[in-house]
Design an enzyme around this catalytic site. Sequence first.
Site, mmCIF file in Angstrom:
data_model
loop_
_atom_site.group_PDB
_atom_site.id
_atom_site.type_symbol
_atom_site.label_atom_id
_atom_site.label_comp_id
_atom_site.label_asym_id
_atom_site.label_seq_id
_atom_site.Cartn_x
_atom_site.Cartn_y
_atom_site.Cartn_z
ATOM 1 N N CYS A 1 0.817 -1.224 0.000
ATOM 2 C CA CYS A 1 0.000 0.000 0.000
ATOM 3 C C CYS A 1 0.850 1.274 0.000
ATOM 4 O O CYS A 1 0.526 2.239 -0.702
ATOM 5 C CB CYS A 1 -0.985 0.002 1.163
ATOM 6 S SG CYS A 1 -0.269 -0.332 2.776
ATOM 7 N N ASP A 29 -7.568 5.397 -1.434
ATOM 8 C CA ASP A 29 -7.184 4.161 -0.744
ATOM 9 C C ASP A 29 -6.425 3.230 -1.685
ATOM 10 O O ASP A 29 -6.979 2.730 -2.665
ATOM 11 C CB ASP A 29 -8.445 3.467 -0.220
ATOM 12 C CG ASP A 29 -8.132 2.407 0.820
ATOM 13 O OD1 ASP A 29 -7.024 1.853 0.792
ATOM 14 O OD2 ASP A 29 -9.015 2.136 1.662
ATOM 15 N N HIS A 32 -5.562 0.230 -1.143
ATOM 16 C CA HIS A 32 -5.874 -1.177 -0.862
ATOM 17 C C HIS A 32 -6.909 -1.752 -1.825
ATOM 18 O O HIS A 32 -7.236 -2.938 -1.742
ATOM 19 C CB HIS A 32 -6.372 -1.322 0.582
ATOM 20 C CG HIS A 32 -5.392 -0.814 1.597
ATOM 21 N ND1 HIS A 32 -5.436 0.476 2.085
ATOM 22 C CD2 HIS A 32 -4.340 -1.412 2.214
ATOM 23 C CE1 HIS A 32 -4.459 0.650 2.956
ATOM 24 N NE2 HIS A 32 -3.779 -0.476 3.054
#
Length: 472
Positions: A305, A429, A431
């Site tokens: 990440c 994000d 992820h």
Amino acid sequence: MVVTDSLSSDRGTILRVRGPLEFKCHLASTDARLMLKVISRTFETLQSQVKSESCVLTVCDSPVIIWPNKGVFITPEEITPNAPCEDILKWIQSDEQDPAGMRSAKKKSKKSSAPSVINLRLMMEATKTGPLSAPILSRTVQKSLFLSTSFPVDCVVRTTVNETIKDAFERLLKALTHQLCEMEKATLQHMNGTTLLVPEPLHFLLPDPKGLVTVVYPEGVPDSQLEAQRKELHQQFELPDDRPYFRRANTYHFPNEPYKDGYLRNPHLVLTHPTLDNGKVYLVQGTYSYHHYMQDHMNDNGWGCAYRSLQTICSWFQQQGYVERAVPSHKEIQQALVDVGDKKGSFVGSRQWIGSIEVQAVLNQLLGVTSRIMFVSQGSELASKGRELANHFLTEGTPIMIGGGVLAHTILGVAWSETSGQIRYLILDPHYTGAEDLQVVTDKGWCGWKGADFWDQTAYYNLCLPLRPKVF
């Protein structure tokens, strides 16, 4: 500079005409003065072609053909010169077609505020009307130099609301003629002996109210050799000399053109801003690519990440024209950390996490970008950092990488109220593991506004705040 057009409003349309113009001339002498005269005469011929009745503009993906110098003659006949220019959109082909044969305008996302673009192709009629004369052949023996190339015309005009087709296309033809004048200047200025550098029109979107500006650069000449021209443009448009506006990487990307690399750009632009009492919104400035898990045939689910957040930041510096190098891969990021002595050689090819300090080191090593680190001992303290974060986006405008525990995210902006202290964070994000689907990314919150409870209230966080280089 060719033409400026404001894009501050989403009303109206953009007329964009492209097409090659064949540039051919015989140089009977290598005398510089005589060569320049011949080249200028050839440009005069090109201008006369654009102004002639043989000039034809075809609307891409549609049956619409326009003769702008024949009183703006249009086919199909249902379209009249005094109709609003936006009516042309109804004839542009989409995936669906009604039984009557009229094309409906291409569907745009309901969230998109980008102006519609009408793409046109510049062509010349080859068939002549009237009586034909018998061909006459003659032969002349002489030594001469023959120059032949295609000039990539690319001219843009922004129409106003309810502007007629006739008026809009008259402005477009004037802009096109003016662009040929600018291409002539660029050609003559950068002529090297008998080598002809092709003039390249590029469009740049400047801060409001300056709008869209077209500049002609010689093709193949790197930005580093165009500093004097770019400096003149900064002075002409009263722009600061500490930010790049006219580097090729800053070329305006038209809303109807897909990006060739497949990455989503600026997904946050389709989001609705949160409403706070006496609050203001402070956002990332410019364009970035959304990098996340599982892209580039790389399975980094569960450990990559921070690498992806770093890639998003690197894409920002690339697309703002600060650097020319490509976004680094995981392996290149790891090698950079080995090169600066932060990691051992065995780190390259591993699946080890990195954090904000490593992100700072890589940005400095690979891009020459310095960063500021903000330390937060626990997540609950982030709510008190509204002023610092707001100031960062106001002055630097770069994406922020934030790491805490084993998770990393990218902060793209904040909504903050100075009076109440309320704050919301615009989070990208890394992820996410799905496809490049803007609807999914925004509807499912992979890019979205988050409250203070988004952060682990007891975990520590380090933020890497990249700083803009002071270059133009």
